[in-house]
Design a protein around this motif. Sequence first.
Motif: not given
Length: 195
Positions: A151-152, A169-170, A177-178, A183-184
């Motif tokens: 997470a950024e 990744r999360w 993840g959400v 953000q995407r």
Amino acid sequence: MFLELFGGVACLDFANTVDGRATAQPEELLHSYADLSAWSAYAGLIDAGTAARLDHRGTDADLRTAIELREAVFTVFAAVGRGQPVPAAALGRLQTDYAEAMAHARLTPGEIAYGWQFTGDDPRRAWWPVAVSAVRLLTDGPLDRVKACAAEAGCIGLFLDTSKNRSRRWCTMDGCGVDAKIQRQTSRRQAARQA
Ligand SMILES: [Zn+2]
């Protein structure tokens, strides 16, 4: 009260008792020895009755020791996850705490094999299994599956990626993840508007 145990192994779960480490507002989840013993029971490292007994004996100094161990665990496995050299001081701390824990462990018969068990009311019992878990992960692996949340926002929660294709990744799909998905979508919408 505590976060979902997303680490996959006790030592990483313990490292994650600071939430959002690299954000503007990291959140410490262990404020007292009682928080520590409650977490240890929550993570299944001691039973509730033991946690209640330890509460009467644990001090702020015990909490500080546990937090030093936690920070060493974090330092070691954050480095492992990033493929960086592990700082010697943090590694030394795991080694010392593991040796102390094992000096108090007893061989106890289990269903199919003997195992190391902790008994008694020593307040350090709340974190001994964490030291054992950390050294076991270091010696037995799988170290190539240790990852930090991508997470950024700076969560850097640590976990073992046990997914088949190593694609996790999360820390949690319904947490970071959400956030990442939103953000995407937002940046895609912005890009569409600018086009
Ligand atoms: Zn995260």
